[in-house]
Write an enzyme that holds these catalytic residues in place. Structure first.
Site, PDB file in Angstrom:
ATOM      1  N   LYS A 192       0.872  -1.185   0.000  1.00 45.67           N
ATOM      2  CA  LYS A 192       0.000   0.000   0.000  1.00 45.67           C
ATOM      3  C   LYS A 192       0.907   1.233   0.000  1.00 45.67           C
ATOM      4  O   LYS A 192       2.092   1.134   0.352  1.00 45.67           O
ATOM      5  CB  LYS A 192      -0.884   0.009   1.251  1.00 45.67           C
TER       6      LYS A 192
HETATM    7  C1  LIG Z   1      -5.798  -3.689   0.872  1.00 43.19           C
HETATM    8  C2  LIG Z   1      -7.214  -3.280   0.995  1.00 43.19           C
HETATM    9  C3  LIG Z   1      -8.004  -3.640   2.104  1.00 43.19           C
HETATM   10  C4  LIG Z   1      -7.557  -4.611   3.163  1.00 43.19           C
HETATM   11  O1  LIG Z   1      -6.377  -4.348   3.782  1.00 43.19           O
HETATM   12  P1  LIG Z   1      -5.579  -5.544   4.528  1.00 43.19           P
HETATM   13  O2  LIG Z   1      -4.583  -4.825   5.358  1.00 43.19           O
HETATM   14  O3  LIG Z   1      -4.961  -6.381   3.455  1.00 43.19           O
HETATM   15  O4  LIG Z   1      -6.557  -6.301   5.349  1.00 43.19           O
HETATM   16  C5  LIG Z   1      -9.288  -3.154   2.187  1.00 43.19           C
HETATM   17  N1  LIG Z   1      -9.789  -2.370   1.218  1.00 43.19           N
HETATM   18  C6  LIG Z   1      -9.097  -2.021   0.126  1.00 43.19           C
HETATM   19  C7  LIG Z   1      -9.713  -1.124  -0.895  1.00 43.19           C
HETATM   20  C8  LIG Z   1      -7.778  -2.468  -0.030  1.00 43.19           C
HETATM   21  O5  LIG Z   1      -7.086  -2.123  -1.123  1.00 43.19           O
END
Ligand SMILES: *Cc1c(COP(=O)(O)O)cnc(C)c1O
Length: 375
Positions: A192
């Site tokens: 991310k």
């Molecule tokens: C990555 C993501 C999540 C979940 O995050 P995690 O840390 O992997 O649980 C939720 N919503 C969106 C839009 C994402 O891109």
């Protein structure tokens, strides 16, 4: 060439990372250590939020937000269908109903007119109580928060922003995570825009009461005393080691966001008018650019051609949620959300990270144009 380059960032802050990890190994407070509280303060300041509560991952962050609002059976939560599964999954886990909404082809984000119609329809049908509007800053582009707020107030819904991809972006000079939404969540999954070296997440709100409830829920529903259980909770904490890792990453995050912006601008200069390029921010505003995503007819052919040329790409997301086997019973089937379906068929995300060089950007753009030109 890498789709996302975590090693370049690590090289840049290796000394700080090593020192932070060493500090945690020395004090040994692996759970709820001082780095966690420090990081929450730094994140709240960065976002311009009154409160930040860290947790185990971005999916939990969404679930904790819904639990704090007492969302459960009988409640309807309005979400875009063109998103990651986590956005929808937590709603069903709590026994509530996701109502899938179509997206805007230009921004990839929730279509507010379609959301308005869906909320009105659900209310008219009776049975379910419209409770939450959950928007997603897809690919790092913030939703139009003024419109999201207006729609949520019109129907008396709470606005939750899933900013797993959009955290760090600004709109009208305000950072995503500030009170643009009632509650904003993010993820620190490694790739991310702001990622750690494992799983992690956080929740932002200006509401002190909600923040307190969320903090209690993520610690097994604890009260004042550790062994007081005052509500149903879960175990969802950010590891101290991850908090220590995130501190130097947060310090360079503003610079990295600016670099991502420059990569996006460079791509668009080279590709605009030749393929459908993503929407760009206006003025001083910035997107978080979790992904740089173009739209193409013959997407699969182009992706194969780019692979031949050594350019890694990804398709986020090949199937909208209303057509996923696990959720299909809660949607209207094929053809019900035409824009989401069209996006799933045509989107292609190009390499995007803060350390892409001009040569790499040139190569990706030239390779893409060559493949498109050969069709
Ligand atoms: C990555 C993501 C999540 C979940 O995050 P995690 O840390 O992997 O649980 C939720 N919503 C969106 C839009 C994402 O891109």
């Amino acid at each position: 060439m890498l789709f996302s380059d975590l090693a370049a960032q690590q090289e840049r802050i290796r000394a700080e990372l090593t020192a932070g990890i060493a500090r945690v190994l020395a004090h040994g407070r692996y759970i709820q250590g001082p780095e966690v509280t420090e990081l929450e303060g730094l994140l709240a300041d960065f976002a311009g939020a009154a409160h930040c509560v860290s947790c185990a991952n971005g999916t939990d962050a969404l679930q904790l937000a819904l639990m704090a609002l007492n969302i459960g059976p009988g409640n309807a939560v309005f979400v875009p269908s063109f998103t990651y599964t986590a956005t929808a999954e937590v709603i069903l886990l709590l026994g509530a109903r996701p109502i899938f909404v179509d997206s805007d082809p230009d921004t990839f984000n929730i279509d507010f007119d379609d959301a308005d119609a869906a909320i009105t329809r659900v209310r008219a049908e009776g049975g379910l109580r419209p409770a939450v509007l959950m928007t997603v800053d897809l690919f790092g582009q913030p939703v139009d928060y003024a419109r999201a707020r207006a729609l949520a107030s019109k129907h008396d819904l709470t606005l939750i922003s899933d900013a797993a991809q959009g955290f760090g972006a600004t709109q009208d000079g305000r950072r995503v995570g500030s009170n643009l939404a009632d509650i904003t969540t993010t993820s620190f999954f490694p790739v991310k825009p702001l990622g750690c070296y494992g799983d992690g997440g956080a929740i932002f709100t200006d509401d002190a009461n909600l923040a307190g409830v969320i903090r209690s829920i993520c610690l097994h529903g604890k009260g004042e005393d550790k062994y007081d259980v005052i509500r149903l909770g879960v175990n969802s904490r950010l590891d101290t080691l991850q908090a220590a890792i995130l501190q130097p990453k947060l310090a360079i995050f503003p610079d990295e966001l600016e670099r991502r912006h420059r990569v996006a601008v460079s791509y668009s200069e080279r590709l605009k008018g030749k393929v459908i390029t993503p929407h760009m921010p206006s003025g001083e505003d910035r997107y978080a650019w979790a992904q740089y995503t173009v739209r193409l007819e013959n997407r699969d052919f182009v992706q194969a051609g780019l692979k031949e040329a050594g350019v890694p790409t990804n398709v986020y997301y090949p199937k909208p949620m209303h057509l996923q086997p696990a959720y299909v019973q809660f949607g209207g089937g094929i053809g019900s959300l035409p824009v989401s379906e069209e996006l799933s068929r045509t989107v292609l995300s190009l390499p995007m990270h803060p350390y892409l060089t001009d040569d790499e950007i040139d190569y990706v753009a030239a390779s893409l144009l060559a493949v498109v030109g050969s069709m």
